[in-house]
Design an enzyme around this catalytic site. Structure first.
Site, short mmCIF file in Angstrom:
data_model
loop_
_atom_site.label_atom_id
_atom_site.label_comp_id
_atom_site.label_asym_id
_atom_site.label_seq_id
_atom_site.Cartn_x
_atom_site.Cartn_y
_atom_site.Cartn_z
CG ASN A 123 -5.28 -1.60 -4.20
OD1 ASN A 123 -4.29 -1.64 -3.47
ND2 ASN A 123 -6.51 -1.53 -3.73
CB ALA A 149 -11.41 -1.28 3.98
CD GLU A 165 -15.48 -6.99 -10.42
OE1 GLU A 165 -15.96 -6.34 -9.48
OE2 GLU A 165 -16.14 -7.76 -11.13
CE1 TYR A 209 -8.06 -9.17 -2.06
CE2 TYR A 209 -7.82 -7.82 -4.02
CZ TYR A 209 -8.35 -8.01 -2.76
OH TYR A 209 -9.17 -7.06 -2.20
C1 LIG Z 1 -5.32 -3.68 0.99
C2 LIG Z 1 -5.57 -3.70 2.51
C3 LIG Z 1 -6.98 -4.24 2.76
C4 LIG Z 1 -4.54 -4.64 3.16
O1 LIG Z 1 -4.82 -4.74 4.55
P1 LIG Z 1 -3.70 -5.19 5.63
O2 LIG Z 1 -4.41 -5.65 6.86
O3 LIG Z 1 -2.71 -4.12 5.77
O4 LIG Z 1 -3.03 -6.43 4.90
P2 LIG Z 1 -2.19 -7.59 5.61
O5 LIG Z 1 -1.39 -7.03 6.73
O6 LIG Z 1 -3.11 -8.74 5.92
O7 LIG Z 1 -1.21 -7.99 4.43
C5 LIG Z 1 -1.13 -9.31 3.89
C6 LIG Z 1 -0.18 -9.29 2.70
O8 LIG Z 1 -0.75 -8.53 1.63
C7 LIG Z 1 0.28 -7.76 0.96
N1 LIG Z 1 0.10 -6.34 1.21
C8 LIG Z 1 -0.84 -5.74 2.00
N2 LIG Z 1 -0.74 -4.39 1.94
C9 LIG Z 1 0.30 -4.14 1.11
C10 LIG Z 1 0.91 -2.94 0.64
N3 LIG Z 1 0.46 -1.75 1.02
N4 LIG Z 1 1.94 -3.04 -0.22
C11 LIG Z 1 2.39 -4.24 -0.62
N5 LIG Z 1 1.87 -5.43 -0.21
C12 LIG Z 1 0.83 -5.37 0.64
C13 LIG Z 1 1.59 -8.22 1.58
O9 LIG Z 1 2.00 -9.36 0.84
C14 LIG Z 1 1.15 -8.60 2.99
O10 LIG Z 1 2.02 -9.51 3.62
P3 LIG Z 1 3.27 -8.96 4.48
O11 LIG Z 1 2.78 -7.83 5.34
O12 LIG Z 1 3.68 -10.18 5.26
O13 LIG Z 1 4.27 -8.49 3.46
C15 LIG Z 1 -5.38 -2.28 3.14
O14 LIG Z 1 -4.16 -1.73 2.72
C16 LIG Z 1 -6.50 -1.31 2.81
O15 LIG Z 1 -7.51 -1.20 3.54
N6 LIG Z 1 -6.32 -0.57 1.69
C17 LIG Z 1 -7.35 0.42 1.26
C18 LIG Z 1 -8.59 -0.31 0.75
C19 LIG Z 1 -8.29 -1.26 -0.40
O16 LIG Z 1 -7.53 -0.94 -1.30
N7 LIG Z 1 -8.92 -2.47 -0.35
C20 LIG Z 1 -8.72 -3.50 -1.35
C21 LIG Z 1 -9.54 -3.31 -2.56
S1 LIG Z 1 -11.23 -3.69 -2.33
#
Ligand SMILES: CC(C)(COP(=O)(O)OP(=O)(O)OC[C@H]1O[C@@H](n2cnc3c(N)ncnc32)[C@H](O)[C@@H]1OP(=O)(O)O)[C@@H](O)C(=O)NCCC(=O)NCCS
Length: 166
Positions: A128, A90, A123, A135
Site C-alpha cells: 500500500n 479511508a 499496521e 504515514y
Molecule cells: C490511503 C488513503 C486513505 C489516502 O487518502 P487521501 O485523502 O487521498 O490522502 P491525502 O490526500 O491526505 O494524501 C496525503 C499524502 O499521502 C500520500 N498519498 C496519499 N495517497 C497516495 C497515493 N495513492 N499514492 C502515493 N502517495 C499517496 C501523498 O504523499 C499525499 O500527499 P500529496 O497528495 O501532497 O502528494 C486513500 O487512498 C484510501 O482510502 N485508500 C484505500 C484505503 C487504505 O488503503 N487505507 C489505508 C490503510 S488502513
C-alpha cells in the site's frame, strides 16, 4: 435541481446515522471490508474513536431530503493506556488526494496528545504505497513486519510507530 454549496471540510466524531455513508466508503476502500455490525460495535467502545471528515452542504431543495453533510472519509483509532493504535483510514475514491486523510491523521494525533498518549502505532500492507507515503510524511517509522498478516492474500503487514513528544 438541487443546489449544493461547497464549504470547508469539518472533522467530527462519527454518529450512528453516519453508518450508511461510512459503509459505502469502507466497501469502496477495502477488498475485505469491515461489517456494519463491527462499526456499530466500535461506536459503543469507550476506547475507540471514529472521526469523520464531512463536507457541509446547502439544504437540498428536494422534499424528504434532509442530508446537510456529505461524509468523505474516516479514521478509527483505539486509545489503550498511553498508546493510540490506528485501525483504519479511508477516503471516498472521488475525494482522494485533497488532503482529507492528512487532516484526519492530524486530528487523531491532536487528540492523542490531549489524552497524554506517548505512542502512535499502526499496521499497513506492504503493497500500500499511498498509505506508506502518507504515514512516512507523519514521521511514522517501520519497526517490524508481521508475515502473512492479511491471511486472504498472504500479504505482510508493516508495523509502524511514532513516539509523541510531551
Ligand atoms: C490511503 C488513503 C486513505 C489516502 O487518502 P487521501 O485523502 O487521498 O490522502 P491525502 O490526500 O491526505 O494524501 C496525503 C499524502 O499521502 C500520500 N498519498 C496519499 N495517497 C497516495 C497515493 N495513492 N499514492 C502515493 N502517495 C499517496 C501523498 O504523499 C499525499 O500527499 P500529496 O497528495 O501532497 O502528494 C486513500 O487512498 C484510501 O482510502 N485508500 C484505500 C484505503 C487504505 O488503503 N487505507 C489505508 C490503510 S488502513
Amino acid at each position: 435541481m438541487a443546489v449544493r454549496a461547497r464549504y470547508k471540510l469539518e472533522i467530527r466524531r462519527m454518529r450512528p446515522d453516519d453508518l450508511d455513508e461510512v459503509m459505502v466508503i469502507e466497501k469502496g476502500a477495502f477488498r475485505h471490508p469491515w461489517s456494519t455490525e463491527l462499526f456499530r460495535r466500535e461506536l459503543e467502545h469507550d476506547w475507540s474513536t471514529i472521526l469523520v471528515s464531512v463536507e457541509p452542504l446547502a439544504p437540498l431543495a428536494m422534499p424528504g431530503k434532509t442530508a446537510t453533510e456529505l461524509v468523505l472519509g474516516f479514521i478509527i483509532f483505539w486509545l489503550v493506556h498511553d498508546e493510540v493504535h490506528i485501525l483504519n483510514v479511508a477516503v471516498a475514491p472521488e475525494a482522494r488526494r485533497r488532503g482529507i486523510a492528512r487532516a484526519l491523521m492530524v486530528e487523531a494525533e491532536k487528540r492523542a496528545h490531549a489524552s497524554n498518549a506517548a505512542l502512535m502505532t499502526l499496521e499497513v500492507r506492504r503493497s500500500n504505497q499511498g498509505a506508506l507515503d502518507l504515514y512516512r510524511e507523519f514521521d511514522y517509522r517501520a519497526v517490524g513486519v508481521r508475515p502473512n498478516y492479511y491471511v486472504d492474500e498472504g500479504e505482510d503487514a508493516i508495523v509502524m510507530v511514532k513516539e509523541l513528544k510531551k
